[in-house]
Design an enzyme around this catalytic site. Structure first.
Site, PDB file in Angstrom:
ATOM      1  N   ASP A 164     -10.324  11.863 -78.193  1.00 21.31           N
ATOM      2  CA  ASP A 164     -10.326  10.872 -79.167  1.00 21.31           C
ATOM      3  C   ASP A 164     -10.937  11.821 -80.413  1.00 21.31           C
ATOM      4  O   ASP A 164     -11.507  12.827 -80.354  1.00 21.31           O
ATOM      5  CB  ASP A 164     -11.456   9.856 -78.976  1.00 21.31           C
ATOM      6  CG  ASP A 164     -11.466   8.665 -80.127  1.00 21.31           C
ATOM      7  OD1 ASP A 164     -10.503   8.535 -80.906  1.00 21.31           O
ATOM      8  OD2 ASP A 164     -12.560   8.281 -80.426  1.00 21.31           O
TER       9      ASP A 164
ATOM     10  N   ASP B 112     -12.839  10.230 -83.647  1.00 23.39           N
ATOM     11  CA  ASP B 112     -13.949   9.709 -84.486  1.00 23.39           C
ATOM     12  C   ASP B 112     -15.325   9.789 -83.507  1.00 23.39           C
ATOM     13  O   ASP B 112     -14.921   9.146 -82.381  1.00 23.39           O
ATOM     14  CB  ASP B 112     -13.857   8.422 -84.736  1.00 23.39           C
ATOM     15  CG  ASP B 112     -12.714   8.286 -85.993  1.00 23.39           C
ATOM     16  OD1 ASP B 112     -13.287   9.191 -87.052  1.00 23.39           O
ATOM     17  OD2 ASP B 112     -11.753   7.734 -85.968  1.00 23.39           O
TER      18      ASP B 112
END
Length: 499
Positions: free
Chosen positions: A50, A52
């Site tokens: 991912d 963030d």
């Protein structure tokens, strides 16, 4: 009997004091990787990430930005009173993993067995008395049908919403501040409307690009630069590992952030880059095809036959991803910070290995390594054992002493909570049990760590072995051989005649 009980108390306290130095000689490593499930990195060929709070971390300024922007949207677009501007973001109010009762406007901590931790229920910014909580919920248990759905959302008649995202910290705080304003000013309001309006305002901070534009305009203020992110990716590349990125964030935002923390050549490290994936729908919706994104951020209409290195793709779905890459099963390890949106479907439906990034872990371990915490927890566990063994004495004098010990135990539990967060304590434990957050973390993450930089401490063929924790029915047989420290209290072998 009074003398006997107090002598046992003093003896236990003396043993506890003697144990502290040996416990402190075995500190936990804040940069360690912890395992829920046995896994060897030698079996991992593909690493996914991912963006963030996985590849990139943000400064404390970001949550203040989100809070202020959402608060202004409430005032300007939802016609909330301008006076709520007097409330500022408090980074020390909420913790991740809390539940919010949408109909009662209550924020609370719930354990792995659906029990509310009394003393952690907040209406606005004020704690709700235990008696009132017990009256409202007919005890402290929340039935399954009232809990949130699989992804922590309040839907289909469920009244609870669980906040699992790090981005949700300003949302919880804003909900509590507006609730506080309405209560203080005796304003009649519908809690369901407030919840929806705050949720929509927080969503719009992202969707309308307010957050993205602010970060891009001042990257050094909002992004915590760390060479270790590049070091982790470079190490994996040097060992021939394939890598991919799947994020819900937009292309230009990711590009600028990755150039800042990794370098202009960041795309060369990734075999596949997917933006605006709309997780968790990405892992379940078979209908949405991939689209190419050109250098100007324009979507192209080409049919995608192959996911090419150096190209950025938008949308898509995991089933098409698997078809185009062939990256299946336990040879894939995906890292993310959101237990539901990032990890749950991958481990349950697709057999990928999963790694959870839990930034709070590092700060909590540092607290757990302090002498004050170790002293408090060691004595708390010893005192609990003392109460358990001595409760067989039913005479009035003994019962008075036991009540004193219970009062001390309660005070020490409150002290323990305050080590982490004055309102809610640790994100991993309630007074007695693991939190609901930890229950889901244990189920959906093979390994977990404070940041990706922890990988630098391990060789690419390292095997993670979960610690074998004795089950409750195994403890009596193992206690003398395996249990040290607080379990080895002076009365452990003592047999007391129950009268």
């Amino acid at each position: 009997m009074k003398n006997y009980l107090w002598s046992r108390y003093k003896e236990a306290k003396k043993v506890t004091k003697e144990l502290v130095p040996s416990i402190m000689s075995n500190m936990l490593n804040p940069d360690a990787i912890f395992s829920n499930n046995e896994m060897s990195l030698s079996d991992i060929e593909i690493y996914g990430f991912d963006y963030d709070y996985t590849l990139v971390f943000y400064s404390k300024h970001l949550h203040t930005l989100i809070f202020n922007a959402a608060r202004d949207l409430l005032i300007n677009e939802h016609r909330y009173p301008a006076e709520i501007r007097k409330y500022d973001y408090d980074p020390n109010f909420a913790i991740r993993g809390l539940h919010y009762d949408v109909h009662r406007a209550l924020l609370m901590k719930i354990d792995a067995f659906h029990y509310i931790q009394l003393g952690t229920v907040y209406r606005g910014l004020s704690v709700v008395p235990d008696e009132e909580v017990i009256a409202m919920y007919d005890g402290s248990h929340v039935p399954l049908e009232q809990m949130s759905d699989f992804y922590g959302k309040s839907s289909q008649g469920n009244t609870m919403k669980q906040f699992m995202d790090i981005f949700s910290l300003p949302e919880m705080t804003l909900l509590s501040c507006v609730n506080e304003y309405f209560l203080k000013n005796n304003i009649d309001y519908e809690p369901v409307h407030l919840y929806k309006d705050v949720k929509d305002s927080i969503r719009d901070v992202h969707i309308k690009g307010i957050m993205y534009r602010a970060i891009e305009a001042d990257i050094e203020k909002y992004i915590c630069y760390a060479e270790q992110t590049r070091a982790v990716l470079a190490k994996l590349a040097d060992h021939g590992k394939k890598m991919f990125l799947i994020t819900n964030s937009p292309s230009s935002f990711v590009d600028k952030g990755m150039k800042f923390i990794v370098g202009k050549d960041w795309r060369d490290l990734f075999d596949v880059v997917i933006v605006q994936a709309e997780k968790p729908n990405f892992f379940n919706d078979k209908r949405r095809p991939f689209r190419k994104v050109n250098e100007r951020g324009v979507l192209l209409w080409d049919k995608i036959h192959k996911l090419q290195k150096g190209q950025i793709y938008k949308q898509g779905n995991l089933y098409e991803f698997l078809k185009l890459t062939g990256w299946r099963g336990s040879k894939v390890l995906y890292f993310g910070d959101h237990i539901y949106s990032d990890l749950a479907d991958l481990t349950l439906k697709h057999g990928w290995r999963t790694g959870a990034i839990i930034p709070e872990l590092r700060s909590e371990i540092k607290i757990m390594n302090t002498e004050k915490y170790i002293q408090t927890m060691t004595w708390l566990q010893t005192l609990t054992g003392l109460l358990e063994h001595m409760q067989v004495h039913r005479d009035p004098d003994s019962q008075m002493i036991l009540e004193e010990w219970k009062k001390e135990r309660k005070e020490m539990r409150e002290m323990n909570r305050n080590f982490f967060n004055a309102q809610f304590g640790s994100i991993f434990r309630t007074d007695e049990n693991p939190t609901y957050f930890l229950r889901r973390l244990s189920r959906f993450a093979d390994i977990y760590m404070a940041s990706l930089s922890c990988l630098l401490n391990y060789e690419p063929d390292y095997t993670f072995y979960p610690r074998r924790t004795p089950l409750q029915h195994e403890l009596p047989g193992w206690s003398d051989q395996l249990c040290t420290g607080t379990f080895r209290i002076p009365f452990l072998q003592e047999t007391v005649q129950i009268k």
